[in-house]
Design an enzyme around this catalytic site. Sequence first.
Site, PDB file in Angstrom:
ATOM      1  N   SER A  68       0.815  -1.217   0.000  1.00  0.00           N
ATOM      2  CA  SER A  68       0.000   0.000   0.000  1.00  0.00           C
ATOM      3  C   SER A  68       0.851   1.272   0.000  1.00  0.00           C
ATOM      4  O   SER A  68       0.516   2.255  -0.663  1.00  0.00           O
ATOM      5  CB  SER A  68      -0.962   0.012   1.191  1.00  0.00           C
ATOM      6  N   ASN A  69       1.961   1.272   0.739  1.00  0.00           N
ATOM      7  CA  ASN A  69       2.814   2.466   0.766  1.00  0.00           C
ATOM      8  C   ASN A  69       3.509   2.687  -0.573  1.00  0.00           C
ATOM      9  O   ASN A  69       3.738   3.822  -0.991  1.00  0.00           O
ATOM     10  CB  ASN A  69       3.852   2.339   1.881  1.00  0.00           C
ATOM     11  N   HIS A 118      -7.601  -0.330   4.178  1.00  0.00           N
ATOM     12  CA  HIS A 118      -7.476  -1.790   4.278  1.00  0.00           C
ATOM     13  C   HIS A 118      -8.847  -2.428   4.527  1.00  0.00           C
ATOM     14  O   HIS A 118      -8.924  -3.596   4.924  1.00  0.00           O
ATOM     15  CB  HIS A 118      -6.529  -2.173   5.419  1.00  0.00           C
ATOM     16  N   ARG A 140      -1.503  -9.041  -3.250  1.00  0.00           N
ATOM     17  CA  ARG A 140      -0.213  -9.733  -3.243  1.00  0.00           C
ATOM     18  C   ARG A 140      -0.486 -11.178  -2.849  1.00  0.00           C
ATOM     19  O   ARG A 140      -1.451 -11.460  -2.142  1.00  0.00           O
ATOM     20  CB  ARG A 140       0.698  -9.072  -2.204  1.00  0.00           C
ATOM     21  N   PHE A 239      11.314  -0.571  -5.904  1.00  0.00           N
ATOM     22  CA  PHE A 239      11.383  -0.903  -4.482  1.00  0.00           C
ATOM     23  C   PHE A 239      12.712  -0.431  -3.889  1.00  0.00           C
ATOM     24  O   PHE A 239      12.756   0.089  -2.772  1.00  0.00           O
ATOM     25  CB  PHE A 239      11.197  -2.409  -4.275  1.00  0.00           C
TER      26      PHE A 239
END
Length: 303
Positions: A68-69, A118, A140, A239
């Site tokens: 999410s971030n 969420h 995921r 990432f």
Amino acid sequence: MADNSKFIDYIDEALEKSKETELSRLFFTYQGIPYPVTMCTAETFQALDTFEARSDDIVLASYPKCGSNWLLHIVSELIIAVSKKKHEHPEFPVLECGDLEKYQRMKKFPSPRILATHLHYDKLPKSIFKNNAKILVLFRNPKDTAVSFFHFHNDVPDIPSYSSWDEFFRQFMEGQVSWGSYFDFAMNWNKHIDDANVKFILYEDLKVNLASGVKQIAEFFDFSLTGEQIETISAQSTFQAMRARSQETHGAVGPFLFRKGEIGDWRNLFSETQNQEMDEKFKECLVGTCLGAKLKYDSYCQT
């Protein structure tokens, strides 16, 4: 780059509360789902029912530890590229986290507002559907999600830890973790995954081809960007790039939020028995569903 100072302040406050909270007292249940007492309250959930969404709100839904971030960063960068202005998060961007007055303050925020969440589809404020806001749902694979969730609990110094991976796995499978069961969350969203205002995106797909994912996200939210802009945002959103800036963007918890980001890290912790148990759970809940097919379970979760 987005201004995350309020994000950092909120996380620091939550971590401070966590220092004094035992694992057995970390959760409270609201409408059948456990939430962390350090971040959510029943009163805030009640206030959320009256939240007024806008048609141009950007809703980013995901189960915890599904990226999410990462997604929040990508969308913030897209908004900056389109508006050519610094994008701020005046509140902690997870919709259901915060104090009672949060939603009153949010009325004054400029559009587009980013609403990360969420929550299950049917727990979202009704105004999101009434005003037809677009919802991007990030998933995921459940095995890597569980391992990432475990490390977050046991690596961050101030968060209550589990005695072992085996203990966490048991709680995860029973849905006794923050925001409840991964599989309940998935089954609830599966009912709406092909709605016109909903788009599904897979964490693993972003890892394999980030530029393609960024382009899809931009198109879904009607952001008009050049190929060069897409490539620039993709390069800034790997990432590795996110992890390198994590303390600057997310404070002390940053390196733990962006720990590994690998596909297949579950192989380092899952026992054969745990593998079989989750395979059976996936089969029971999601095999034969639209979402089950999109998760590519055979590719990412089979030994």
